[in-house]
Write a protein that holds these residues in place. Sequence first.
Motif, PDB file in Angstrom:
ATOM      1  N   TYR A  87     -32.227 -18.669  22.003  1.00 12.16           N
ATOM      2  CA  TYR A  87     -31.206 -19.754  21.520  1.00 12.16           C
ATOM      3  C   TYR A  87     -32.013 -20.638  20.399  1.00 12.16           C
ATOM      4  O   TYR A  87     -31.014 -21.180  19.313  1.00 12.16           O
ATOM      5  CB  TYR A  87     -30.992 -20.603  22.524  1.00 12.16           C
ATOM      6  CG  TYR A  87     -30.145 -21.917  22.416  1.00 12.16           C
ATOM      7  CD1 TYR A  87     -28.573 -21.536  22.040  1.00 12.16           C
ATOM      8  CD2 TYR A  87     -30.249 -23.027  22.686  1.00 12.16           C
ATOM      9  CE1 TYR A  87     -27.844 -22.502  21.642  1.00 12.16           C
ATOM     10  CE2 TYR A  87     -29.628 -24.202  22.247  1.00 12.16           C
ATOM     11  CZ  TYR A  87     -28.212 -24.002  21.820  1.00 12.16           C
ATOM     12  OH  TYR A  87     -27.567 -25.079  21.495  1.00 12.16           O
ATOM     13  N   PHE A  88     -33.246 -20.869  20.483  1.00 14.63           N
ATOM     14  CA  PHE A  88     -33.978 -21.861  19.515  1.00 14.63           C
ATOM     15  C   PHE A  88     -33.847 -21.128  18.205  1.00 14.63           C
ATOM     16  O   PHE A  88     -33.407 -21.581  17.119  1.00 14.63           O
ATOM     17  CB  PHE A  88     -35.561 -21.674  20.086  1.00 14.63           C
ATOM     18  CG  PHE A  88     -36.411 -22.288  19.261  1.00 14.63           C
ATOM     19  CD1 PHE A  88     -36.556 -23.734  19.163  1.00 14.63           C
ATOM     20  CD2 PHE A  88     -37.294 -21.629  18.363  1.00 14.63           C
ATOM     21  CE1 PHE A  88     -37.435 -24.669  18.569  1.00 14.63           C
ATOM     22  CE2 PHE A  88     -38.168 -22.274  17.688  1.00 14.63           C
ATOM     23  CZ  PHE A  88     -38.181 -24.009  17.491  1.00 14.63           C
ATOM     24  N   ASP A  89     -34.080 -19.623  18.225  1.00 11.25           N
ATOM     25  CA  ASP A  89     -34.014 -19.011  16.932  1.00 11.25           C
ATOM     26  C   ASP A  89     -32.714 -18.962  16.420  1.00 11.25           C
ATOM     27  O   ASP A  89     -32.534 -19.065  15.219  1.00 11.25           O
ATOM     28  CB  ASP A  89     -34.276 -17.451  17.175  1.00 11.25           C
ATOM     29  CG  ASP A  89     -35.731 -17.266  17.525  1.00 11.25           C
ATOM     30  OD1 ASP A  89     -36.598 -18.265  16.982  1.00 11.25           O
ATOM     31  OD2 ASP A  89     -36.080 -15.901  18.065  1.00 11.25           O
ATOM     32  N   LEU A 111     -31.678 -28.969  16.393  1.00 14.89           N
ATOM     33  CA  LEU A 111     -31.830 -28.626  17.785  1.00 14.89           C
ATOM     34  C   LEU A 111     -31.824 -29.779  18.635  1.00 14.89           C
ATOM     35  O   LEU A 111     -31.155 -29.454  19.921  1.00 14.89           O
ATOM     36  CB  LEU A 111     -33.747 -28.598  17.742  1.00 14.89           C
ATOM     37  CG  LEU A 111     -34.229 -27.280  17.042  1.00 14.89           C
ATOM     38  CD1 LEU A 111     -35.650 -27.383  16.844  1.00 14.89           C
ATOM     39  CD2 LEU A 111     -33.956 -26.006  17.742  1.00 14.89           C
ATOM     40  N   ALA A 112     -31.892 -31.012  18.309  1.00 11.71           N
ATOM     41  CA  ALA A 112     -31.240 -32.032  19.407  1.00 11.71           C
ATOM     42  C   ALA A 112     -29.673 -31.910  19.501  1.00 11.71           C
ATOM     43  O   ALA A 112     -29.203 -31.966  20.790  1.00 11.71           O
ATOM     44  CB  ALA A 112     -31.424 -33.314  18.634  1.00 11.71           C
ATOM     45  N   ARG A 113     -28.862 -31.511  18.591  1.00  9.55           N
ATOM     46  CA  ARG A 113     -27.400 -31.402  18.763  1.00  9.55           C
ATOM     47  C   ARG A 113     -27.081 -30.187  19.576  1.00  9.55           C
ATOM     48  O   ARG A 113     -26.142 -30.096  20.405  1.00  9.55           O
ATOM     49  CB  ARG A 113     -26.724 -31.269  17.401  1.00  9.55           C
ATOM     50  CG  ARG A 113     -26.340 -32.180  16.449  1.00  9.55           C
ATOM     51  CD  ARG A 113     -25.539 -32.046  15.533  1.00  9.55           C
ATOM     52  NE  ARG A 113     -25.867 -30.943  14.529  1.00  9.55           N
ATOM     53  CZ  ARG A 113     -26.811 -31.004  13.540  1.00  9.55           C
ATOM     54  NH1 ARG A 113     -27.335 -32.071  13.215  1.00  9.55           N
ATOM     55  NH2 ARG A 113     -27.215 -30.068  12.688  1.00  9.55           N
ATOM     56  N   GLY A 158     -39.820 -16.782   5.009  1.00  7.35           N
ATOM     57  CA  GLY A 158     -38.458 -17.191   5.843  1.00  7.35           C
ATOM     58  C   GLY A 158     -38.947 -17.970   7.042  1.00  7.35           C
ATOM     59  O   GLY A 158     -40.257 -18.073   7.348  1.00  7.35           O
ATOM     60  N   TYR A 159     -38.000 -17.733   7.958  1.00  7.03           N
ATOM     61  CA  TYR A 159     -37.993 -18.304   9.217  1.00  7.03           C
ATOM     62  C   TYR A 159     -38.695 -17.233  10.099  1.00  7.03           C
ATOM     63  O   TYR A 159     -38.481 -15.992  10.306  1.00  7.03           O
ATOM     64  CB  TYR A 159     -36.634 -18.621   9.939  1.00  7.03           C
ATOM     65  CG  TYR A 159     -36.835 -18.984  11.386  1.00  7.03           C
ATOM     66  CD1 TYR A 159     -36.368 -18.128  12.237  1.00  7.03           C
ATOM     67  CD2 TYR A 159     -37.341 -20.206  11.613  1.00  7.03           C
ATOM     68  CE1 TYR A 159     -36.381 -18.325  13.817  1.00  7.03           C
ATOM     69  CE2 TYR A 159     -37.400 -20.550  12.917  1.00  7.03           C
ATOM     70  CZ  TYR A 159     -37.256 -19.607  13.884  1.00  7.03           C
ATOM     71  OH  TYR A 159     -37.264 -20.049  15.256  1.00  7.03           O
ATOM     72  N   HIS A 160     -39.525 -17.832  11.287  1.00  2.00           N
ATOM     73  CA  HIS A 160     -40.354 -16.807  12.319  1.00  2.00           C
ATOM     74  C   HIS A 160     -40.307 -18.078  13.540  1.00  2.00           C
ATOM     75  O   HIS A 160     -40.426 -19.163  13.443  1.00  2.00           O
ATOM     76  CB  HIS A 160     -41.540 -16.667  11.973  1.00  2.00           C
ATOM     77  CG  HIS A 160     -41.804 -15.782  10.647  1.00  2.00           C
ATOM     78  ND1 HIS A 160     -41.391 -14.384  10.926  1.00  2.00           N
ATOM     79  CD2 HIS A 160     -42.112 -15.957   9.491  1.00  2.00           C
ATOM     80  CE1 HIS A 160     -41.605 -14.009   9.475  1.00  2.00           C
ATOM     81  NE2 HIS A 160     -41.961 -14.824   8.578  1.00  2.00           N
ATOM     82  N   GLY A 161     -40.131 -17.393  14.539  1.00  2.00           N
ATOM     83  CA  GLY A 161     -40.169 -18.166  15.926  1.00  2.00           C
ATOM     84  C   GLY A 161     -41.037 -17.509  16.656  1.00  2.00           C
ATOM     85  O   GLY A 161     -41.388 -16.314  16.981  1.00  2.00           O
TER      86      GLY A 161
END
Length: 182
Positions: A87-89, A111-113, A158-161
């Motif tokens: 979900y975070f990703d 993330l807050a929304r 780019g993005y990494h989680g």
Amino acid sequence: MGPRLHRTGTGTRIRHRTGQVGLITVLSVIAGLGLVGCSATSPGPTSARTSAPSATPSENATPSPSAAPVAAPVLRPELDAAANLDYFDAVAAAVVAADSGAGGRAFIDALARGGFDKAQMSVTFDDTSAELAADSIQFAVRMGEECLIGQNGPATGGYHGAVLPVLGSGTCLVGVTRQIDW
């Protein structure tokens, strides 16, 4: 206890490239290697985003009409960080899809929304002390004794989680972070 990264410096807003490179290296190694070679007793990270090879269907196989579509991930605050990584990703990926150069505030707001507790979040500065754009930004949500950590920027490709343990300092990110006062 998880890995400890240290950043040195005398100013409160100074962001040293060595600190960024250290975090980038840690996240890159985790993302690149995943949990390969870790044993059940290994003190390594709880989870990391990796893609496993999928099974190749046989040539004569037909799709099953009863196969249900995969549901979109949802926030499960009663579960641990690893259970919420997808979900975070997904939330972070939506931010990147809208603006690949998004700043830290865009990730925190999304993330807050999305339902994450803003009081448990941290984010690095978008600019260096020399007022140049940061090579990458990191943002995190603490969930118990684990952290959901995201990183985005040109220096990281780019993005990494990832999910990592809380640092010995009790925080998720190394060094000085922005005050989330909006």
